[in-house]
Scaffold this active site. Structure first.
Site, PDB file in Angstrom:
ATOM      1  N   GLU A 437       0.833  -1.191   0.000  1.00 51.48           N
ATOM      2  CA  GLU A 437       0.000   0.000   0.000  1.00 51.48           C
ATOM      3  C   GLU A 437       0.874   1.249   0.000  1.00 51.48           C
ATOM      4  OE1 GLU A 437      -1.826   0.194   3.813  1.00 51.48           O
ATOM      5  OE2 GLU A 437      -2.565   2.228   3.523  1.00 51.48           O
ATOM      6  N   ASP A 515      -0.604  -1.251   6.122  1.00 52.56           N
ATOM      7  CA  ASP A 515      -0.406  -0.766   7.487  1.00 52.56           C
ATOM      8  C   ASP A 515      -1.213  -1.606   8.461  1.00 52.56           C
ATOM      9  OD1 ASP A 515       1.150   1.226   6.488  1.00 52.56           O
ATOM     10  OD2 ASP A 515      -0.403   2.784   6.593  1.00 52.56           O
ATOM     11  N   ASP A 517      -3.174  -0.778  10.658  1.00 49.13           N
ATOM     12  CA  ASP A 517      -4.238   0.007  11.294  1.00 49.13           C
ATOM     13  C   ASP A 517      -5.556  -0.199  10.543  1.00 49.13           C
ATOM     14  OD1 ASP A 517      -3.887   1.316   8.937  1.00 49.13           O
ATOM     15  OD2 ASP A 517      -3.489   3.288   9.808  1.00 49.13           O
ATOM     16  N   ASP A 519      -7.229   1.704   8.396  1.00 50.08           N
ATOM     17  CA  ASP A 519      -7.206   1.949   6.959  1.00 50.08           C
ATOM     18  C   ASP A 519      -6.489   0.835   6.223  1.00 50.08           C
ATOM     19  OD1 ASP A 519      -8.703   4.229   6.865  1.00 50.08           O
ATOM     20  OD2 ASP A 519      -6.975   5.557   7.192  1.00 50.08           O
TER      21      ASP A 519
END
Ligand code: 0RA
Length: 654
Positions: A437, A515, A517, A519
């Site tokens: 990403e 990531d 997290d 998102d």
């Protein structure tokens, strides 16, 4: 085998042949995975399903209307139902209560009465005795015939004979168990996993109320977290729930049902303005992810009935190209539920129905009832046929776009996208590709990788939402085109089959790295959904993985350690703590891959000697797709909240 058990429990006829069947619970403790699938979170939650399934059996037999699940403070679980209560009468030869037999003898938990469709006889079907064997302690209370009976067990062994403990006006069974932490890798229950299953069961068994209470957590009003699920209209409401955010084409779902004949069939379907098919199928309340004969029967009937109606209507006369089966299912959300007395499950995950007679039974019900519907609702019928025509038109546009992409990639120099940092190794079996990403994390990964066998493909931001886009747009999308060419795969060009051609696949490990997290997991879910829809074969072959970057770096002086969870972080801090002092300990929370340098990324997430890859299987890809589908459609305010709450779905256990 079932027959033998019936005999054994009912009439006490323990002959040699039945004794073989009645294994001890020791076997379950020795090889738990053989009985409940695995010992991860999945297996842990399976224990609850096992008990609830027995209560659902009571409901299906017409004797139970309330099932309550409580997650207790200590992560033990209590399941209460108002069914008949497990029989407690003395077993003559065994000299013990039937209740004890049900709780301590493998496979003896089923019903004795004929003609019922047992959830507990299906995929799960290992019986409540398995739950008992895998619990440090379990207590069962039976309310039956005005009396209350109790027995407790440790690791499946009774602590005392069944005892009568008083009178009651209630009826039913209460089971409380605490999973054995020497067997399970995790023992913490997920409220969301359990509530999702209970909601599903409520839709599948209309008229049964199922509730869940979490005694570990309170809401803003100081009450325990609690939900209750009840569906008056069953699948009809299920389809509306699944389609919640989408724009529907016809006001109410089409509902088809037949409980006559040997095989109850229930189908609800609704068309929406999207371009994807969402078909959920169940056999005895078990989600058949891989489909099977009931799904085949449905598809066959749907295509034939709609085609014949469309032909008669004359609406197809101007069409210059053919219509195929897929066109009838674009934008269709449907749930099929059948009850089968002796289901045969096949396939990789044993979730594909094999019984051949089911196809015809579903076909008959759907043909007849759908035909009636079309005749009686000409306006809606026209809307549906127009949608089918649109789908066929879009499919032709998509084919052109796809051929263009594939022709181009063959003609260009290397045929490889410029963004791809390829590896030097050419043998696909040795090669890996990281889908990363963002360009910056992509850059770090390029520096950190072993270029011999690791390729990096940075993906820019959010990838296209394949649910909302027209099919031909999907093949015009840069990120998606790039993925196809980098991987070296193509979708059938000769016919319109969606079959993926893996002959020129360039990597046998396709690793999604985002990531750690919310998102990031959303993006991973998007990519997984794309794979599920367009590159399913990659998942089926076990080529798709999720990378697991760490959440924390904990430093003390020159020493440093990584943590992948809150628990790990605490354990490391404790280890670094001297005489109760936490001084000099520095904790860095990684908010994204970008915060790691190339060496750190290599060490923690890319080095095969150290990293943990989670392999994606069709079950969790399906789950990602399902969660994702639910969120689609037009902007809905709670969507973000939902994604955050359910972000864990993208974190997949191998
Ligand atoms: C064996 C036979 C019958 C019911 C059950 C077991 C039963 C098991 C569980 C587990 C949780 N709740 C349950 N409720 C019932 C049939 C009883 C009869 O014939 O009266």
């Amino acid at each position: 085998m079932k027959e033998l058990n019936k005999a054994a429990v009912d009439h006490g006829s323990y002959d040699a042949s039945s004794i073989q069947v009645l294994e001890g619970l020791e076997a379950v403790r020795k090889r738990p995975a053989m009985y409940i699938g695995d010992i991860s979170a999945k297996g842990l939650h399976h224990l609850v399903s096992e008990v609830v399934d027995n209560s659902i059996d009571e409901a299906m037999a017409g004797y139970c209307s309330n099932i309550d699940v409580i997650i207790n403070e200590d992560d033990s679980v209590t399941v209460t139902d108002d069914g008949r209560g497990i029989p407690v009468d003395m077993h003559e030869k065994e000299k013990r209560s039937a209740l004890e037999v049900v709780m301590t003898v493998l496979h003896a938990g089923g019903k004795f009465d004929k003609g019922s469709y047992k959830v507990s006889g299906g995929l799960h079907g290992v019986g409540v005795s398995c739950v008992n064997a895998l619990s440090v302690n379990l207590k069962v209370t039976v309310h039956r015939g005005g009396k209350m009976y109790v027995q407790e067990y440790e690791k499946g062994t009774p602590m005392y004979p069944v005892k009568e403990v008083g009178e009651t006006t209630k009826r039913g069974t209460v089971v409380t168990f605490k999973p054995d932490d020497t067997i399970f890798q995790v023992t913490q229950y997920s409220y969301d996993t359990l509530s999702t299953r209970l909601r599903e069961l409520a839709f599948l068994n209309k008229g049964v109320r199922l509730s869940i209470t979490d005694r570990r957590n309170k809401d803003d009003n100081g009450e325990f977290i609690h939900e209750s699920f009840y569906s008056e209209e069953g699948l009809k409401e299920f389809v509306q729930y699944l389609d919640g955010a989408r724009e529907k084409l016809v006001d109410t779902p089409i509902y088809m049902m037949s409980d006559k004949g040997a095989m109850p069939v229930e189908v609800a379907m609704q068309y929406n303005s999207s371009f994807t098919e969402n078909l959920y199928s169940y056999v005895n309340n078990i989600n058949t992810i891989e489909g099977g004969t009931h799904v085949a029967g449905f598809r066959r009937a749907l295509t034939r009935t709609l085609k014949s109606y469309a032909d008669k209507s004359g609406m197809l006369s101007k069409l210059k190209f053919d219509i195929n089966g897929d066109d009838f299912r674009e934008g269709l959300t449907a749930v099929i539920s059948v009850k089968v007395a002796e289901p045969q499950f096949e396939g990789q995950t044993k979730t594909k129905l094999g019984n051949s007679d089911v196809a015809g039974a579903v076909d008959t019900v759907v043909s007849e009832m759908l035909n009636n519907y079309l005749e009686e609702n000409p306006k809606d019928a026209k809307t549906i046929v127009n949608k089918v025509i649109l789908a066929a038109t879009a499919r032709h546009a998509a084919r052109k776009a796809r051929e263009l992409v594939q022709r181009k990639s063959v003609l260009s120099n290397t045929g490889l996208p410029g963004k791809l940092a390829d590896c030097s190794e050419k043998n696909p079996a040795m090669c890996e590709i990281y889908l990363v990403e963002g360009d910056s994390a992509g850059g770090t990964a390029k520096q950190g990788r072993d270029r011999k066998f690791q390729a990096i493909l940075p993906l820019r931001g959010k990838i296209l939402n394949v649910e909302k886009a027209m099919p031909h747009k999907i093949f015009e999308n840069e990120e998606i085109k790039t993925m196809f060419t980098a991987l070296g795969v193509s979708i059938g060009t000769v016919d319109d089959s969606k079959e993926l051609n893996l002959q020129r696949l360039r990597y046998h490990k396709v690793i999604i790295m985002t990531d750690a997290d919310v998102d990031g997991s959303h993006i991973a879910t998007l990519i997984l959904t794309f794979f599920f829809r367009y590159m399913k074969e990659l998942i089926e072959n076990g080529y798709v993985y999720i990378a697991t970057p760490p959440l924390y770096l904990i430093k003390k002086g020159k020493d440093e350690k990584y943590a992948w969870s809150e628990d790990e972080r605490q354990a490391i801090v404790k280890e670094y703590t001297v005489n109760g002092k936490e001084s000099n300990i520095h904790i860095q929370r990684y908010k994204g891959l970008g915060e790691m340098n190339a060496e750190q990324l290599w060490t923690t997430t890319m080095d095969p000697a150290y990293r943990v890859l989670r392999q994606v299987d069709i079950t969790n890809a399906f789950e990602a797709n399902r969660i994702f589908s639910m969120l689609m459609g037009d902007e809905v305010p709670p969507r973000r909240e939902f994604i955050e709450k359910n972000a864990k779905y993208a974190r997949i256990d191998a």
